[in-house]
Design a protein around this motif. Structure first.
Motif, mmCIF file in Angstrom:
data_model
loop_
_atom_site.group_PDB
_atom_site.id
_atom_site.type_symbol
_atom_site.label_atom_id
_atom_site.label_comp_id
_atom_site.label_asym_id
_atom_site.label_seq_id
_atom_site.Cartn_x
_atom_site.Cartn_y
_atom_site.Cartn_z
ATOM 1 N N LYS A 66 0.832 -1.196 0.000
ATOM 2 C CA LYS A 66 0.000 0.000 0.000
ATOM 3 C C LYS A 66 0.873 1.254 0.000
ATOM 4 N N PRO A 67 0.402 2.331 -0.634
ATOM 5 C CA PRO A 67 1.174 3.583 -0.650
ATOM 6 C C PRO A 67 1.548 4.056 0.752
ATOM 7 N N ARG A 68 0.628 3.895 1.696
ATOM 8 C CA ARG A 68 0.926 4.327 3.062
ATOM 9 C C ARG A 68 2.063 3.515 3.662
ATOM 10 N N THR A 69 2.093 2.213 3.339
ATOM 11 C CA THR A 69 3.170 1.352 3.833
ATOM 12 C C THR A 69 4.503 1.773 3.237
ATOM 13 N N LEU A 70 4.512 2.079 1.946
ATOM 14 C CA LEU A 70 5.744 2.515 1.295
ATOM 15 C C LEU A 70 6.231 3.821 1.907
ATOM 16 N N ARG A 71 5.300 4.743 2.153
ATOM 17 C CA ARG A 71 5.671 6.023 2.745
ATOM 18 C C ARG A 71 6.293 5.812 4.130
ATOM 19 N N THR A 72 5.723 4.900 4.896
ATOM 20 C CA THR A 72 6.239 4.613 6.238
ATOM 21 C C THR A 72 7.633 3.995 6.163
ATOM 22 N N ARG A 73 7.826 3.061 5.248
ATOM 23 C CA ARG A 73 9.125 2.387 5.136
ATOM 24 C C ARG A 73 10.217 3.347 4.676
ATOM 25 N N LEU A 74 9.862 4.272 3.823
ATOM 26 C CA LEU A 74 10.842 5.274 3.398
ATOM 27 C C LEU A 74 11.171 6.230 4.533
ATOM 28 N N THR A 75 10.179 6.541 5.353
ATOM 29 C CA THR A 75 10.428 7.375 6.524
ATOM 30 C C THR A 75 11.373 6.670 7.482
ATOM 31 N N GLU A 76 11.177 5.368 7.664
ATOM 32 C CA GLU A 76 12.070 4.578 8.523
ATOM 33 C C GLU A 76 13.488 4.550 7.971
ATOM 34 N N ALA A 77 13.606 4.669 6.647
ATOM 35 C CA ALA A 77 14.926 4.712 6.008
ATOM 36 C C ALA A 77 15.474 6.134 5.964
ATOM 37 N N GLU A 78 14.820 7.045 6.667
ATOM 38 C CA GLU A 78 15.240 8.435 6.820
ATOM 39 C C GLU A 78 15.229 9.196 5.494
ATOM 40 N N THR A 79 14.205 8.924 4.676
ATOM 41 C CA THR A 79 14.056 9.646 3.421
ATOM 42 C C THR A 79 12.576 9.711 3.065
ATOM 43 N N SER A 80 12.277 10.133 1.850
ATOM 44 C CA SER A 80 10.893 10.217 1.383
ATOM 45 C C SER A 80 10.871 9.861 -0.097
#
Length: 343
Positions: free
Chosen positions: A261-275
């Motif tokens: 899901k887009p929300r999941t991708l957004r969260t995982r990128l945030t965890e990787a310290e990016t967007s």
């Protein structure tokens, strides 16, 4: 497929060796599109495939066809890293080796080192993943000497190799290699291997500390977990490359390709310290620099290849990224290997 990367400490050790030998590092960095500041970037990880471009530049600038072999003895000992602490705080060299295997990704995504016992010898299989890198003479001969230096450092000088096998061939200078590494060397072998006396596995570490060992293992696990979180960036970049010419490079489109899901991708990128926007911008900038520095493609074609809708938008973005226009950048960068553009 996830791009394989090496820890920046590998580049820093070679840089220190080059300075000791008097190699013109500024000329090398100019060819590669990096500088000394880049070498000491925090948490730097460079593409494993860039080893080929790097070593060619080092050979060209130094004028030494055996530069990897000659830099090897000058490499500083690998110190101040969690893998060193795992060895030192383990009860024996063998235990440290087994533990380090679990965390070798901290040194390189490409590392797949194994070891086994064969009679009165222990053997490490040094697998650098790609066929091209495994047969890269400069890399192999420099890396194995750095490994020996590290093992001697953590065993108070007690480690010594009994035989080394290299996949690459050598038409001359075989005896010189044997002299430098201090043991018999075989060329054209099936695998890169480092043999040493099996008794070395039971060599006791004078720095063994069970409590510190648990702390170091926990820290190593946290570092590997952080790298795993950042794997998503490479996956997103791969899909961006596939989607660029379609003009549909959106978070939703990438998430659909990833099956999340887009929300999941957004969260995982945030965890990787990016967007997503940052990953997209970084990829476009890197691709634009590469095309400008290494091809004769027109600016209009580069606008299309980097996924911009019109030249004016591309010009503004590139000026913001580099503080130069695309034409100015091309004039200063063309002819360089531009290794940084692959990074």
């Amino acid at each position: 497929m996830q791009e394989l990367r090496d820890a920046g400490v590998m580049l820093r050790l070679i840089y220190e060796a080059m300075k000791k030998k008097g190699v013109d590092t500024d000329a090398i960095f100019s060819r590669l599109g990096v500088d000394e500041k880049y070498v000491y970037t925090d948490q730097l990880r460079t593409p494993h495939s860039a080893q080929v471009f790097f070593w060619q530049a080092v050979e060209d600038v130094s004028g030494d066809p055996d530069i990897g072999l000659h830099l090897g003895p000058l490499l500083p000992a690998y110190k101040g890293q969690v893998l060193e602490y795992l060895f030192l705080s383990s009860s024996t060299f063998g235990e440290g080796l087994r533990r380090a295997q679990n965390y070798q990704r901290l040194l390189s995504d490409a590392a797949n080192t194994e070891f086994f016992i064969e009679g009165d010898e222990a053997c490490m299989v040094l697998d650098a993943a790609s066929d091209e890198i495994r047969r890269l003479r400069h890399f192999n001969e420099c890396f194995v000497q750095g490994l020996i230096t590290f093992f001697k450092s953590i065993t108070d000088g007690n480690f010594y190799p009994s035989r080394i096998e290299f996949e690459h061939q050598r038409e001359q200078g075989q005896d010189h290699v044997r002299e430098l590494v201090g043991c018999d060397v075989v060329f054209g072998a099936e695998e890169n291997r480092l043999y040493f006396p099996v008794d070395m596995l039971s060599h006791a570490s004078p720095h063994a500390e069970p409590e510190l060992l648990a702390l170091h293992e926990r820290f190593a696990s946290e570092q590997v977990a952080r790298l795993e979180k950042k794997d998503i960036v490479g996956q997103v970049e791969r899909i961006i490359a596939e989607l660029l010419d379609s003009g549909e490079v959106t978070l939703d489109a990438v998430a659909e390709r990833l099956g999340i899901k887009p929300r999941t991708l957004r969260t995982r990128l945030t965890e990787a310290e990016t967007s997503f926007n940052q990953v997209l911008a970084d990829f476009r900038y890197r691709l634009a620099r590469q095309l400008l520095a290494t091809t004769d493609e027109s600016i209009d074609e580069i606008v299309y290849l980097t996924g911009f809708s019109e030249p004016s938008t591309f010009y503004r973005a590139f000026k913001r990224w580099s503080n130069m226009t695309p034409i100015e950048y091309r004039k200063t960068a063309q002819g360089k290997d531009a290794m940084v553009d692959a990074m």
